[in-house]
Design a protein around this motif. Structure first.
Motif, PDB file in Angstrom:
ATOM      1  N   GLY A  35     -23.337  54.528  48.166  1.00  0.00           N
ATOM      2  CA  GLY A  35     -21.967  54.370  48.065  1.00  0.00           C
ATOM      3  C   GLY A  35     -21.407  55.965  48.031  1.00  0.00           C
ATOM      4  O   GLY A  35     -21.774  56.831  46.950  1.00  0.00           O
ATOM      5  N   TYR A  36     -20.234  56.526  48.359  1.00  0.00           N
ATOM      6  CA  TYR A  36     -19.954  57.782  48.108  1.00  0.00           C
ATOM      7  C   TYR A  36     -18.218  57.712  48.366  1.00  0.00           C
ATOM      8  O   TYR A  36     -18.052  57.161  49.347  1.00  0.00           O
ATOM      9  N   ASP A  37     -17.623  58.169  47.502  1.00  0.00           N
ATOM     10  CA  ASP A  37     -16.265  58.452  47.564  1.00  0.00           C
ATOM     11  C   ASP A  37     -15.916  59.875  47.330  1.00  0.00           C
ATOM     12  O   ASP A  37     -16.255  60.666  46.429  1.00  0.00           O
ATOM     13  N   HIS A  38     -14.792  60.309  47.871  1.00  0.00           N
ATOM     14  CA  HIS A  38     -14.431  61.560  47.947  1.00  0.00           C
ATOM     15  C   HIS A  38     -12.792  61.552  48.107  1.00  0.00           C
ATOM     16  O   HIS A  38     -12.406  61.209  48.962  1.00  0.00           O
ATOM     17  N   CYS A  39     -12.240  62.266  47.004  1.00  0.00           N
ATOM     18  CA  CYS A  39     -10.772  62.588  47.205  1.00  0.00           C
ATOM     19  C   CYS A  39     -10.469  64.029  47.136  1.00  0.00           C
ATOM     20  O   CYS A  39     -10.571  64.733  46.096  1.00  0.00           O
ATOM     21  N   PRO A  40     -10.227  64.654  48.468  1.00  0.00           N
ATOM     22  CA  PRO A  40     -10.148  65.896  48.643  1.00  0.00           C
ATOM     23  C   PRO A  40      -8.744  66.670  47.964  1.00  0.00           C
ATOM     24  O   PRO A  40      -8.497  67.631  47.256  1.00  0.00           O
ATOM     25  N   ARG A  41      -7.769  65.541  47.700  1.00  0.00           N
ATOM     26  CA  ARG A  41      -6.344  65.845  46.977  1.00  0.00           C
ATOM     27  C   ARG A  41      -6.580  66.255  45.769  1.00  0.00           C
ATOM     28  O   ARG A  41      -6.223  67.266  45.109  1.00  0.00           O
ATOM     29  N   TYR A  42      -7.439  65.569  44.750  1.00  0.00           N
ATOM     30  CA  TYR A  42      -7.841  65.603  43.427  1.00  0.00           C
ATOM     31  C   TYR A  42      -9.044  66.354  43.159  1.00  0.00           C
ATOM     32  O   TYR A  42      -9.710  66.477  42.145  1.00  0.00           O
TER      33      TYR A  42
END
Length: 118
Positions: A35-42
């Protein structure tokens, strides 16, 4: 049972910019998931991976995205009951239900359960 490794944790609430991906694959004859999660905002990244069947929340998202494969359980053309119990850790009651109704697997799980081992 799934063996799990977590290498990061998101601290923000998911927003419209967050990217979340989960997938399954077979490597070296073993069922695996990531699984991969990415938040470009933070600028937050989180990875999660393991062996076996993924945790239920990840498995459900894979089923929604990729659909399910209905597997016959037991008998000459079905998935062996012992294999199904080993992979999913099913109880006797769950095996009885799967024997009667079949089992809903992800496409990768179906391939893992039905293709001969190399």
């Amino acid at each position: 049972m799934a063996e799990q490794q977590m290498s990061g944790v998101l601290h923000c609430e998911p927003c419209e910019e967050c990217v979340r991906e989960e997938w399954q694959f077979i490597r070296d004859g073993e069922l695996r998931w990531e699984g991969y999660d990415h938040c470009p905002r933070y600028e937050i990244y989180a990875c999660d991976r393991g062996r076996g069947v993924p945790p239920p929340w990840i498995r459900e998202r894979i089923l929604v995205r990729e659909g399910s494969v209905h597997l016959c359980v037991g008998g000459p053309d079905g998935v062996p009951i012992a294999l199904l119990r080993r992979v999913y850790g099913l109880s006797i009651a769950e095996v009885v239900a799967a024997r009667a109704e079949g089992y809903r697997a992800t496409p990768v799980e179906a391939r893992y359960l039905t293709e001969p081992a190399p």
